[in-house]
Design a protein around this motif. Structure first.
Motif, PDB file in Angstrom:
ATOM      1  N   GLY A  34      24.200 -24.108  16.758  1.00  0.00           N
ATOM      2  CA  GLY A  34      22.980 -24.349  15.991  1.00  0.00           C
ATOM      3  C   GLY A  34      23.149 -25.587  15.142  1.00  0.00           C
ATOM      4  O   GLY A  34      24.267 -26.074  14.937  1.00  0.00           O
ATOM      5  N   GLU A  35      22.034 -26.105  14.635  1.00  0.00           N
ATOM      6  CA  GLU A  35      22.071 -27.313  13.837  1.00  0.00           C
ATOM      7  C   GLU A  35      22.680 -27.042  12.463  1.00  0.00           C
ATOM      8  O   GLU A  35      22.894 -25.887  12.076  1.00  0.00           O
ATOM      9  CB  GLU A  35      20.643 -27.860  13.670  1.00  0.00           C
ATOM     10  N   ASN A  36      22.935 -28.103  11.699  1.00  0.00           N
ATOM     11  CA  ASN A  36      23.363 -27.948  10.313  1.00  0.00           C
ATOM     12  C   ASN A  36      22.322 -27.132   9.555  1.00  0.00           C
ATOM     13  O   ASN A  36      21.113 -27.360   9.710  1.00  0.00           O
ATOM     14  CB  ASN A  36      23.510 -29.320   9.636  1.00  0.00           C
ATOM     15  N   GLY A  37      22.796 -26.186   8.753  1.00  0.00           N
ATOM     16  CA  GLY A  37      21.878 -25.349   7.995  1.00  0.00           C
ATOM     17  C   GLY A  37      21.335 -24.163   8.755  1.00  0.00           C
ATOM     18  O   GLY A  37      20.469 -23.432   8.256  1.00  0.00           O
ATOM     19  N   SER A  38      21.851 -23.931   9.961  1.00  0.00           N
ATOM     20  CA  SER A  38      21.346 -22.817  10.769  1.00  0.00           C
ATOM     21  C   SER A  38      21.935 -21.477  10.366  1.00  0.00           C
ATOM     22  O   SER A  38      21.440 -20.421  10.774  1.00  0.00           O
ATOM     23  CB  SER A  38      21.619 -23.067  12.259  1.00  0.00           C
ATOM     24  N   GLY A  39      23.028 -21.502   9.575  1.00  0.00           N
ATOM     25  CA  GLY A  39      23.625 -20.246   9.112  1.00  0.00           C
ATOM     26  C   GLY A  39      24.972 -19.918   9.717  1.00  0.00           C
ATOM     27  O   GLY A  39      25.546 -18.867   9.428  1.00  0.00           O
ATOM     28  N   LYS A  40      25.516 -20.817  10.532  1.00  0.00           N
ATOM     29  CA  LYS A  40      26.792 -20.543  11.206  1.00  0.00           C
ATOM     30  C   LYS A  40      27.921 -20.318  10.201  1.00  0.00           C
ATOM     31  O   LYS A  40      28.647 -19.329  10.277  1.00  0.00           O
ATOM     32  CB  LYS A  40      27.166 -21.704  12.150  1.00  0.00           C
ATOM     33  N   THR A  41      28.072 -21.262   9.282  1.00  0.00           N
ATOM     34  CA  THR A  41      29.150 -21.170   8.296  1.00  0.00           C
ATOM     35  C   THR A  41      28.959 -19.966   7.384  1.00  0.00           C
ATOM     36  O   THR A  41      29.922 -19.261   7.059  1.00  0.00           O
ATOM     37  CB  THR A  41      29.227 -22.462   7.463  1.00  0.00           C
ATOM     38  N   THR A  42      27.725 -19.706   6.982  1.00  0.00           N
ATOM     39  CA  THR A  42      27.445 -18.548   6.127  1.00  0.00           C
ATOM     40  C   THR A  42      27.848 -17.252   6.816  1.00  0.00           C
ATOM     41  O   THR A  42      28.462 -16.372   6.201  1.00  0.00           O
ATOM     42  CB  THR A  42      25.951 -18.506   5.762  1.00  0.00           C
ATOM     43  N   LEU A  43      27.538 -17.130   8.087  1.00  0.00           N
ATOM     44  CA  LEU A  43      27.896 -15.929   8.840  1.00  0.00           C
ATOM     45  C   LEU A  43      29.407 -15.761   8.914  1.00  0.00           C
ATOM     46  O   LEU A  43      29.932 -14.661   8.681  1.00  0.00           O
ATOM     47  CB  LEU A  43      27.282 -15.995  10.243  1.00  0.00           C
ATOM     48  N   ALA A 179      28.824 -27.495  24.956  1.00  0.00           N
ATOM     49  CA  ALA A 179      29.831 -27.577  26.012  1.00  0.00           C
ATOM     50  C   ALA A 179      31.103 -26.852  25.603  1.00  0.00           C
ATOM     51  O   ALA A 179      31.739 -26.172  26.418  1.00  0.00           O
ATOM     52  CB  ALA A 179      30.126 -29.039  26.333  1.00  0.00           C
ATOM     53  N   GLN A 180      31.496 -26.997  24.326  1.00  0.00           N
ATOM     54  CA  GLN A 180      32.681 -26.289  23.851  1.00  0.00           C
ATOM     55  C   GLN A 180      32.453 -24.783  23.843  1.00  0.00           C
ATOM     56  O   GLN A 180      33.340 -24.010  24.210  1.00  0.00           O
ATOM     57  CB  GLN A 180      33.063 -26.753  22.449  1.00  0.00           C
ATOM     58  N   ALA A 181      31.263 -24.373  23.433  1.00  0.00           N
ATOM     59  CA  ALA A 181      30.940 -22.945  23.453  1.00  0.00           C
ATOM     60  C   ALA A 181      31.035 -22.394  24.876  1.00  0.00           C
ATOM     61  O   ALA A 181      31.536 -21.285  25.097  1.00  0.00           O
ATOM     62  CB  ALA A 181      29.540 -22.722  22.892  1.00  0.00           C
ATOM     63  N   LEU A 182      30.579 -23.189  25.841  1.00  0.00           N
ATOM     64  CA  LEU A 182      30.650 -22.775  27.242  1.00  0.00           C
ATOM     65  C   LEU A 182      32.095 -22.634  27.700  1.00  0.00           C
ATOM     66  O   LEU A 182      32.443 -21.706  28.430  1.00  0.00           O
ATOM     67  CB  LEU A 182      29.907 -23.785  28.116  1.00  0.00           C
ATOM     68  N   ARG A 183      32.949 -23.563  27.245  1.00  0.00           N
ATOM     69  CA  ARG A 183      34.353 -23.531  27.669  1.00  0.00           C
ATOM     70  C   ARG A 183      35.132 -22.382  27.027  1.00  0.00           C
ATOM     71  O   ARG A 183      36.023 -21.812  27.650  1.00  0.00           O
ATOM     72  CB  ARG A 183      35.033 -24.857  27.315  1.00  0.00           C
ATOM     73  N   LEU A 184      34.811 -22.047  25.788  1.00  0.00           N
ATOM     74  CA  LEU A 184      35.641 -21.104  25.032  1.00  0.00           C
ATOM     75  C   LEU A 184      35.076 -19.694  24.913  1.00  0.00           C
ATOM     76  O   LEU A 184      35.830 -18.745  24.724  1.00  0.00           O
ATOM     77  CB  LEU A 184      35.879 -21.641  23.615  1.00  0.00           C
ATOM     78  N   ALA A 185      33.758 -19.560  24.975  1.00  0.00           N
ATOM     79  CA  ALA A 185      33.142 -18.278  24.632  1.00  0.00           C
ATOM     80  C   ALA A 185      32.773 -17.442  25.855  1.00  0.00           C
ATOM     81  O   ALA A 185      32.422 -17.974  26.913  1.00  0.00           O
ATOM     82  CB  ALA A 185      31.897 -18.519  23.785  1.00  0.00           C
ATOM     83  N   ASP A 186      32.855 -16.128  25.676  1.00  0.00           N
ATOM     84  CA  ASP A 186      32.274 -15.210  26.651  1.00  0.00           C
ATOM     85  C   ASP A 186      30.773 -15.099  26.395  1.00  0.00           C
ATOM     86  O   ASP A 186      29.975 -14.965  27.321  1.00  0.00           O
ATOM     87  CB  ASP A 186      32.887 -13.807  26.520  1.00  0.00           C
ATOM     88  N   GLU A 187      30.424 -15.145  25.107  1.00  0.00           N
ATOM     89  CA  GLU A 187      29.035 -14.953  24.700  1.00  0.00           C
ATOM     90  C   GLU A 187      28.673 -15.997  23.647  1.00  0.00           C
ATOM     91  O   GLU A 187      29.479 -16.318  22.773  1.00  0.00           O
ATOM     92  CB  GLU A 187      28.863 -13.542  24.127  1.00  0.00           C
ATOM     93  N   VAL A 188      27.451 -16.504  23.725  1.00  0.00           N
ATOM     94  CA  VAL A 188      26.981 -17.536  22.802  1.00  0.00           C
ATOM     95  C   VAL A 188      25.821 -16.991  21.969  1.00  0.00           C
ATOM     96  O   VAL A 188      24.935 -16.305  22.482  1.00  0.00           O
ATOM     97  CB  VAL A 188      26.539 -18.802  23.563  1.00  0.00           C
ATOM     98  N   LEU A 189      25.866 -17.312  20.674  1.00  0.00           N
ATOM     99  CA  LEU A 189      24.800 -16.929  19.754  1.00  0.00           C
ATOM    100  C   LEU A 189      24.188 -18.209  19.198  1.00  0.00           C
ATOM    101  O   LEU A 189      24.900 -19.037  18.621  1.00  0.00           O
ATOM    102  CB  LEU A 189      25.335 -16.083  18.597  1.00  0.00           C
ATOM    103  N   TYR A 190      22.870 -18.362  19.384  1.00  0.00           N
ATOM    104  CA  TYR A 190      22.181 -19.554  18.898  1.00  0.00           C
ATOM    105  C   TYR A 190      21.416 -19.208  17.622  1.00  0.00           C
ATOM    106  O   TYR A 190      20.527 -18.347  17.627  1.00  0.00           O
ATOM    107  CB  TYR A 190      21.230 -20.091  19.956  1.00  0.00           C
ATOM    108  N   LEU A 191      21.796 -19.883  16.529  1.00  0.00           N
ATOM    109  CA  LEU A 191      21.159 -19.657  15.240  1.00  0.00           C
ATOM    110  C   LEU A 191      20.215 -20.804  14.910  1.00  0.00           C
ATOM    111  O   LEU A 191      20.516 -21.965  15.189  1.00  0.00           O
ATOM    112  CB  LEU A 191      22.216 -19.531  14.139  1.00  0.00           C
ATOM    113  N   GLU A 192      19.104 -20.471  14.291  1.00  0.00           N
ATOM    114  CA  GLU A 192      18.134 -21.475  13.862  1.00  0.00           C
ATOM    115  C   GLU A 192      17.508 -21.036  12.552  1.00  0.00           C
ATOM    116  O   GLU A 192      16.933 -19.942  12.465  1.00  0.00           O
ATOM    117  CB  GLU A 192      17.043 -21.655  14.926  1.00  0.00           C
TER     118      GLU A 192
END
Length: 205
Positions: A34-43, A179-192
């Motif tokens: 997700g973009e900056n401010g999407s909540g990734k770091t907060t989560l 692309a990194q998420a595709l290489r490393l993750a089994d599952e991807v979560l998109y935050l907005e």
């Protein structure tokens, strides 16, 4: 199983994260994008326990060993090797294990350098070695390759895959790179804008 229910985080009256329900299955690899401010770091901070939600519950981390790498890792004024052995205080093989972890992230030539004089990418790799030198049941990484070059990124990704395979930990990491998420993750979560708008297998998403 790590379960979040009705989790809301606000800063200055602004909702920065709102998750009605979210589950993380043990042993799987999850990439947050997700973009900056999407909540990734907060989560990730809430999962790590360094930030508390204004309301809601996070269950399933009780009694678990949790490793956490923030976006801006700590680098102390002593040697790189000593920075890593901090995580192994009292361990009889601390130095040997620390050297092995540093080799895994390509830092073997800098073991005697001062930690607080490293470049941003070097400090990030040193901090990652400090985390990976121990086995955790849950590993939380906030933008683990954001300051590294392409060669170092490849090395870190390979090291993370080997670590997860060895420890069978639950890996939850954030990244700006699909692309990194595709290489490393089994599952991807998109935050907005603080909300989970898409979740699914990495290949499909």
């Amino acid at each position: 199983m790590i379960v979040l229910r009705d989790v809301v985080q606000q800063f200055g009256g602004r909702v920065v994260l709102e998750i009605p329900v979210l589950q993380f299955v043990p042993g799987r690899r999850y990439g947050l994008i997700g973009e900056n401010g999407s909540g990734k770091t907060t989560l990730i901070r809430m999962l790590a326990g360094t930030s508390k939600p204004n309301c809601g519950t996070i269950k399933g981390l009780e009694g678990k060993t949790v490793g956490y790498l923030p976006q801006s890792p700590y680098a102390f004024s002593f040697s790189v090797l000593e920075n890593v052995t901090l995580a192994l205080e009292g361990h009889s093989d601390a130095e040997a294990l620390a050297q092995k972890a540093l080799i895994a992230v390509g830092m073997e030539s800098l073991v005697k350098a001062r930690g607080d004089r490293l470049s941003g990418g070097e400090a990030q790799r040193m901090a990652l070695a400090r985390v990976l030198v121990r086995s955790y049941e849950v590993l939380l990484l906030d933008e683990p390759t954001s300051s590294t070059d392409v060669r170092s990124m490849d090395l870190i990704e390979t090291t993370l895959k080997e670590y997860v395979q060895k420890t069978q930990c639950t890996l939850i990491f954030s990244t700006h790179s699909p692309a990194q998420a595709l290489r490393l993750a089994d599952e991807v979560l998109y935050l907005e804008k603080g909300r989970l708008v898409e979740q699914g297998p990495a290949q499909e998403l």
